[in-house]
Design a protein around this motif. Structure first.
Motif, PDB file in Angstrom:
ATOM      1  N   ASP A   5      -3.609  10.371  -7.874  1.00  0.00           N
ATOM      2  CA  ASP A   5      -4.090   9.158  -7.217  1.00  0.00           C
ATOM      3  C   ASP A   5      -3.403   7.906  -7.734  1.00  0.00           C
ATOM      4  N   ARG A   6      -2.802   7.962  -8.897  1.00  0.00           N
ATOM      5  CA  ARG A   6      -2.143   6.788  -9.465  1.00  0.00           C
ATOM      6  C   ARG A   6      -0.781   6.529  -8.853  1.00  0.00           C
ATOM      7  N   ARG A   7      -0.091   7.592  -8.451  1.00  0.00           N
ATOM      8  CA  ARG A   7       1.240   7.437  -7.868  1.00  0.00           C
ATOM      9  C   ARG A   7       1.139   7.624  -6.361  1.00  0.00           C
ATOM     10  N   ILE A   8       1.688   6.674  -5.622  1.00  0.00           N
ATOM     11  CA  ILE A   8       1.626   6.734  -4.163  1.00  0.00           C
ATOM     12  C   ILE A   8       3.034   6.684  -3.587  1.00  0.00           C
ATOM     13  N   LYS A   9       3.189   7.216  -2.374  1.00  0.00           N
ATOM     14  CA  LYS A   9       4.463   7.161  -1.667  1.00  0.00           C
ATOM     15  C   LYS A   9       4.570   5.821  -0.955  1.00  0.00           C
ATOM     16  N   VAL A  10       5.743   5.210  -1.061  1.00  0.00           N
ATOM     17  CA  VAL A  10       6.017   3.971  -0.350  1.00  0.00           C
ATOM     18  C   VAL A  10       7.327   4.119   0.415  1.00  0.00           C
ATOM     19  N   THR A  11       7.434   3.411   1.519  1.00  0.00           N
ATOM     20  CA  THR A  11       8.631   3.428   2.339  1.00  0.00           C
ATOM     21  C   THR A  11       9.387   2.129   2.127  1.00  0.00           C
ATOM     22  N   THR A  24       9.955   6.530  -1.643  1.00  0.00           N
ATOM     23  CA  THR A  24       9.934   6.662  -3.095  1.00  0.00           C
ATOM     24  C   THR A  24       8.482   6.636  -3.562  1.00  0.00           C
ATOM     25  N   MET A  25       8.304   6.858  -4.854  1.00  0.00           N
ATOM     26  CA  MET A  25       6.978   6.841  -5.453  1.00  0.00           C
ATOM     27  C   MET A  25       6.841   5.610  -6.332  1.00  0.00           C
ATOM     28  N   ASN A  30       0.620   0.056 -12.358  1.00  0.00           N
ATOM     29  CA  ASN A  30       1.630  -0.787 -12.990  1.00  0.00           C
ATOM     30  C   ASN A  30       2.280  -1.771 -12.028  1.00  0.00           C
ATOM     31  N   ASP A  31       2.433  -1.388 -10.763  1.00  0.00           N
ATOM     32  CA  ASP A  31       3.137  -2.215  -9.774  1.00  0.00           C
ATOM     33  C   ASP A  31       2.184  -2.582  -8.652  1.00  0.00           C
ATOM     34  N   ARG A  32       1.489  -3.678  -8.818  1.00  0.00           N
ATOM     35  CA  ARG A  32       0.537  -4.126  -7.789  1.00  0.00           C
ATOM     36  C   ARG A  32       1.242  -4.751  -6.595  1.00  0.00           C
ATOM     37  N   GLU A  33       2.325  -5.503  -6.845  1.00  0.00           N
ATOM     38  CA  GLU A  33       3.036  -6.174  -5.771  1.00  0.00           C
ATOM     39  C   GLU A  33       3.959  -5.192  -5.055  1.00  0.00           C
TER      40      GLU A  33
END
Length: 54
Positions: A5-11, A24-25, A30-33
């Motif tokens: 749940d902490r790591r999410i996929k982003v495009t 990518t993940m 750690n990276d809210r923005e």
């Protein structure tokens, strides 16, 4: 919270041609923005800025 749940996929979307080239993940804690990376765009054939999309 489960481990995944902490790591999410982003495009990532190219800022020049608006193509969505990369997936990518990122760590949500750690990276809210939204992340920005210089990546190679195969449509423009040059390194361009890629930003995270929702």
């Amino acid at each position: 919270m489960a481990k995944n749940d902490r790591r999410i996929k982003v495009t990532l979307e190219c800022e020049v041609c608006k193509q969505r080239n990369y997936i990518t993940m990122k760590n949500r804690n750690n990276d809210r923005e939204r992340i920005e990376m210089k990546k190679y765009c195969r449509f423009d054939r040059v390194h361009t800025l890629h930003k995270e999309t929702r």
